[in-house]
Design a protein around this motif. Structure first.
Motif, PDB file in Angstrom:
ATOM      1  N   ASP A 351      50.459  37.733  43.466  1.00 27.48           N
ATOM      2  CA  ASP A 351      50.283  37.615  41.996  1.00 27.48           C
ATOM      3  C   ASP A 351      48.657  37.929  41.661  1.00 27.48           C
ATOM      4  N   LEU A 352      48.489  39.072  40.827  1.00 30.97           N
ATOM      5  CA  LEU A 352      47.041  39.409  40.779  1.00 30.97           C
ATOM      6  C   LEU A 352      46.300  38.475  39.705  1.00 30.97           C
ATOM      7  N   GLY A 353      46.818  37.720  39.290  1.00 27.06           N
ATOM      8  CA  GLY A 353      46.300  36.750  37.840  1.00 27.06           C
ATOM      9  C   GLY A 353      46.138  37.385  36.762  1.00 27.06           C
ATOM     10  N   LEU A 354      46.997  38.164  36.477  1.00 28.65           N
ATOM     11  CA  LEU A 354      46.682  39.227  35.101  1.00 28.65           C
ATOM     12  C   LEU A 354      47.459  38.533  34.096  1.00 28.65           C
ATOM     13  N   ASP A 355      48.626  37.503  34.406  1.00 29.67           N
ATOM     14  CA  ASP A 355      49.305  37.399  33.343  1.00 29.67           C
ATOM     15  C   ASP A 355      49.057  35.817  32.667  1.00 29.67           C
ATOM     16  N   ASP A 356      47.999  35.376  33.475  1.00 30.39           N
ATOM     17  CA  ASP A 356      47.534  33.950  32.722  1.00 30.39           C
ATOM     18  C   ASP A 356      46.870  33.715  31.528  1.00 30.39           C
ATOM     19  N   GLY A 357      46.373  35.032  31.029  1.00 35.27           N
ATOM     20  CA  GLY A 357      45.607  35.013  30.036  1.00 35.27           C
ATOM     21  C   GLY A 357      44.001  34.992  30.192  1.00 35.27           C
ATOM     22  N   SER A 358      43.478  34.662  31.509  1.00 33.79           N
ATOM     23  CA  SER A 358      42.123  34.378  31.671  1.00 33.79           C
ATOM     24  C   SER A 358      41.490  35.826  31.799  1.00 33.79           C
ATOM     25  N   THR A 359      40.236  35.801  31.482  1.00 36.35           N
ATOM     26  CA  THR A 359      39.490  37.091  31.691  1.00 36.35           C
ATOM     27  C   THR A 359      39.363  37.527  33.229  1.00 36.35           C
ATOM     28  N   GLN A 360      38.992  38.550  33.843  1.00 35.98           N
ATOM     29  CA  GLN A 360      39.028  38.751  35.154  1.00 35.98           C
ATOM     30  C   GLN A 360      38.244  40.244  35.313  1.00 35.98           C
ATOM     31  N   SER A 361      37.271  40.399  36.186  1.00 39.91           N
ATOM     32  CA  SER A 361      36.644  41.461  36.290  1.00 39.91           C
ATOM     33  C   SER A 361      37.250  42.592  36.829  1.00 39.91           C
ATOM     34  N   VAL A 362      37.152  43.913  36.334  1.00 41.40           N
ATOM     35  CA  VAL A 362      38.025  45.054  36.981  1.00 41.40           C
ATOM     36  C   VAL A 362      37.390  45.507  38.426  1.00 41.40           C
ATOM     37  N   PHE A 363      36.242  44.774  38.771  1.00 39.17           N
ATOM     38  CA  PHE A 363      35.461  45.264  39.925  1.00 39.17           C
ATOM     39  C   PHE A 363      35.636  44.082  41.060  1.00 39.17           C
ATOM     40  N   ALA A 364      36.682  43.138  40.842  1.00 35.85           N
ATOM     41  CA  ALA A 364      36.565  42.149  41.680  1.00 35.85           C
ATOM     42  C   ALA A 364      38.073  41.788  41.727  1.00 35.85           C
ATOM     43  N   LEU A 365      38.645  41.213  42.854  1.00 39.89           N
ATOM     44  CA  LEU A 365      40.118  40.528  43.153  1.00 39.89           C
ATOM     45  C   LEU A 365      39.996  39.049  43.137  1.00 39.89           C
ATOM     46  N   ASP A 366      41.041  38.378  42.607  1.00 42.22           N
ATOM     47  CA  ASP A 366      41.346  36.995  42.635  1.00 42.22           C
ATOM     48  C   ASP A 366      42.251  36.686  43.945  1.00 42.22           C
ATOM     49  N   PHE A 367      41.694  36.394  44.849  1.00 37.71           N
ATOM     50  CA  PHE A 367      42.523  36.111  46.254  1.00 37.71           C
ATOM     51  C   PHE A 367      43.367  34.792  46.226  1.00 37.71           C
ATOM     52  N   THR A 368      43.434  34.299  45.044  1.00 37.76           N
ATOM     53  CA  THR A 368      43.976  32.806  45.042  1.00 37.76           C
ATOM     54  C   THR A 368      45.620  32.954  45.563  1.00 37.76           C
ATOM     55  N   ASP A 369      46.253  33.954  44.938  1.00 36.11           N
ATOM     56  CA  ASP A 369      47.873  34.340  45.148  1.00 36.11           C
ATOM     57  C   ASP A 369      47.939  35.476  45.885  1.00 36.11           C
ATOM     58  N   LEU A 370      47.043  36.052  46.609  1.00 34.70           N
ATOM     59  CA  LEU A 370      47.248  37.333  47.262  1.00 34.70           C
ATOM     60  C   LEU A 370      47.180  37.278  48.727  1.00 34.70           C
ATOM     61  N   GLU A 371      48.111  38.103  49.087  1.00 39.32           N
ATOM     62  CA  GLU A 371      48.435  38.206  50.738  1.00 39.32           C
ATOM     63  C   GLU A 371      47.899  39.509  51.228  1.00 39.32           C
ATOM     64  N   GLN A 372      47.258  39.651  52.351  1.00 38.33           N
ATOM     65  CA  GLN A 372      46.901  40.819  52.851  1.00 38.33           C
ATOM     66  C   GLN A 372      47.943  41.333  53.543  1.00 38.33           C
ATOM     67  N   VAL A 373      47.968  42.657  53.396  1.00 40.22           N
ATOM     68  CA  VAL A 373      49.174  43.423  54.204  1.00 40.22           C
ATOM     69  C   VAL A 373      48.770  43.879  55.335  1.00 40.22           C
ATOM     70  N   ARG A 374      49.505  43.507  56.158  1.00 36.76           N
ATOM     71  CA  ARG A 374      49.486  43.695  57.933  1.00 36.76           C
ATOM     72  C   ARG A 374      50.411  44.729  58.555  1.00 36.76           C
ATOM     73  N   ARG A 375      50.052  45.251  59.454  1.00 40.01           N
ATOM     74  CA  ARG A 375      50.785  46.070  60.453  1.00 40.01           C
ATOM     75  C   ARG A 375      51.820  45.314  60.928  1.00 40.01           C
ATOM     76  N   GLY A 376      52.669  45.946  61.586  1.00 41.60           N
ATOM     77  CA  GLY A 376      53.765  45.443  62.475  1.00 41.60           C
ATOM     78  C   GLY A 376      53.121  44.537  63.547  1.00 41.60           C
ATOM     79  N   ASP A 377      51.936  44.648  63.995  1.00 41.72           N
ATOM     80  CA  ASP A 377      51.487  43.879  65.222  1.00 41.72           C
ATOM     81  C   ASP A 377      50.795  42.719  64.647  1.00 41.72           C
ATOM     82  N   GLY A 378      50.722  42.695  63.215  1.00 43.08           N
ATOM     83  CA  GLY A 378      49.743  41.266  62.713  1.00 43.08           C
ATOM     84  C   GLY A 378      48.562  41.760  62.414  1.00 43.08           C
ATOM     85  N   THR A 379      47.919  42.853  62.809  1.00 34.96           N
ATOM     86  CA  THR A 379      46.281  43.035  62.355  1.00 34.96           C
ATOM     87  C   THR A 379      46.483  43.406  60.804  1.00 34.96           C
ATOM     88  N   PRO A 380      45.467  43.297  60.007  1.00 31.29           N
ATOM     89  CA  PRO A 380      45.156  43.770  58.877  1.00 31.29           C
ATOM     90  C   PRO A 380      45.360  45.198  58.630  1.00 31.29           C
TER      91      PRO A 380
END
Length: 492
Positions: A351-380
């Motif tokens: 969830d990028l946090g774009l649907d709750d109506g709050s303002t958000q910078s286009v130059f930053a991410l809200d990592f609250t509900d984000l999960e980093q994509v990883r390779r098969g071996d578990g490394t980022p």
């Protein structure tokens, strides 16, 4: 006047935090306050409560300024009335005891009436303002000094009102434009807008501005390697009042369209990226502004693709204009120009946090509900792309293509209705101050006494002494010389 001086000193003191601390709305460094808050997390909230990050729009600064205006008005207006009266008034009568004045002469002449006439003619020829009575000639010179004093006081008051009017009626904003993008002068198009309390935002100057091309040059050798040498933005514009045209904006050479000025304050890179989702559909495409973080124009940016399928995507990127391997094995930028451009990415889903109506910078991410994509071996998952290359994300999430590279330019847009008034007042202030300091003022009297003798003397109304040669010449003109009985000359 003492109250006005005290308030003027207080205004200067209250402006000191605005010079020492970072301020919001400064086009040259819009992230200064945020960076200060990160470095001083405990101090920054208290400074913010005291409005020390927006000093010049703080209530206490405005209160001091208003009090200064009121005090200056109450001080200057009566003073100006008195100065105007002094300027227009006739030279005053001679003092009862002329012998106490500078360069006093006393003696007899053949004809007192002719002596007064000769004295009046001589003083008029010397550009004195002359008033003649039956027994006295009164003359004054240097009245321009009082006129300059009057102009100085009035222009100081007008300058204060001009600055206040510009802040109340004007506005200042910022916008970043990528090459080929058009800006329309409406409040919603600004990246940041700071209007004055009485600014007419619906009535902004109707115009459009397009960044056609941006060029930058950097030093390529020597001790100043990598330092900027020149940068300029070629723009085209369309205005109802001034029509269509083109202009090259450079530092300290803004574009002025009917009072709305465009200043070039910064620049950077906007990598052209295409993000496709797991279904092969385009989720995001086009140039994305990456903000420089060091003199070598290492830049970071964010791409958000909330409509990607099967899940929303977010990419956090680092752009290197001239990528080389650093001492720690990580790539760094060795030069600010685009010699070996590379974009590096990490990816996130959720969830990028774009649907709750709050303002958000286009130059930053809200990592609250984000999960980093990883390779098969578990490394980022990380990827590095040169122009024209494509990389696929794990687990069928999609792909990223580095299509090319554009530049962007930062513009500060300002309109100050009081600037012409302030400029004119500042010029008049300097002219008036120069006249009040440089022009000497003095009075001269020639008087016939009841015993038939005649005497003359002068008085300086400034720090400059009365020219005694001038009195010698006047005495000779009326037939009164130092050899006459009773004649004497006093030192200044």
């Amino acid at each position: 006047m003492r109250t006005a001086i005290v308030l003027l000193v207080l205004l200067a003191l209250t402006a000191v935090p605005g010079s020492v601390l970072p301020q919001r709305g400064v086009a040259s460094d819009p992230a200064a306050v945020a960076n200060f808050a990160r470095e001083h997390p405990d101090l920054a909230p208290w400074l913010d409560r005291l409005s020390l990050f927006n000093v010049y729009s703080a209530p206490w600064f405005a209160a001091v300024y208003v009090l200064l205006l009121v005090s200056m008005t109450g001080c200057v207006v009566p003073r100006c009335a008195q100065l105007w009266h002094d300027y227009r008034s006739e030279p005053p009568p001679a003092p009862r005891r002329l012998s106490r004045e500078v360069g006093h002469r006393h003696g007899r002449v053949e004809s007192a009436e002719k002596a007064l006439g000769a004295a009046a003619d001589h003083l008029r020829a010397k550009r004195f303002r002359v008033s003649v009575t039956s027994h006295e000639v009164r003359a004054e010179k240097g009245r321009l000094r009082e006129l300059g004093n009057l102009g100085f006081h009035l222009s100081l008051l007008v300058l204060l009102f001009g600055v206040a009017g510009g802040k109340l009626l004007g506005y200042e904003g910022r916008v970043a434009l990528v090459e080929g993008v058009t800006f329309a002068n409406v409040s919603s198009s600004y990246d940041a807008l700071s209007p004055g309390p009485w600014a007419d935002l619906p009535g902004l100057e109707p115009l459009e501005l397009t960044l056609d091309d941006f060029q930058a040059e950097f030093e390529t050798e020597g001790a100043r390697f990598g330092e900027p040498r020149a940068f300029e933005a070629a723009v085209s514009y369309s205005s109802i009042d001034e029509g269509d045209g083109s202009f090259t904006i450079r530092p300290n050479q803004p574009l002025d369209i009917d009072g709305t000025k465009f200043f070039l304050t910064g620049h950077g890179y906007a990598p052209e990226l295409t993000v496709r989702d797991g279904n092969g559909d385009i989720a995001s495409s086009g140039p994305t502004i990456f903000l420089p973080v060091d003199p070598a124009f290492t830049s970071d940016g964010v791409i958000k693709a909330p409509d990607a399928r099967p899940t929303s995507l977010a990419l956090q990127g680092l752009f290197l204009p001239t990528a080389v391997e650093g001492t720690d094995g990580k790539d760094v930028s060795a030069f600010p120009d685009q010699v070996n451009p590379v974009v590096q990415f990490t990816a996130y889903t959720g969830d990028l946090g774009l649907d709750d109506g709050s303002t958000q910078s286009v130059f930053a991410l809200d990592f609250t509900d984000l999960e980093q994509v990883r390779r098969g071996d578990g490394t980022p998952w990380r990827a590095s792309l040169a122009p024209g290359q494509t990389v696929r994300l794990p687990d069928g999430l999609g792909s990223v293509t580095f299509d090319g590279l554009s530049r962007f330019a930062n513009f500060q847009i300002a309109r100050d209705p009081g600037k012409e008034v302030s400029l004119l007042a500042a010029i008049l202030l300097m002219v008036g101050l120069t006249a009040s300091l440089a022009v000497p003022r003095r009075r001269t009297w020639v008087r016939v006494n009841d015993d038939g003798t005649i005497e003359l003397a002068a008085r300086s109304l400034s720090r400059r002494p009365v020219p005694l040669d001038e009195l010698d010449e006047l005495a000779t003109r009326i037939g009164l010389s130092p050899a006459d009985a009773g004649a004497r000359k006093e030192e200044t």
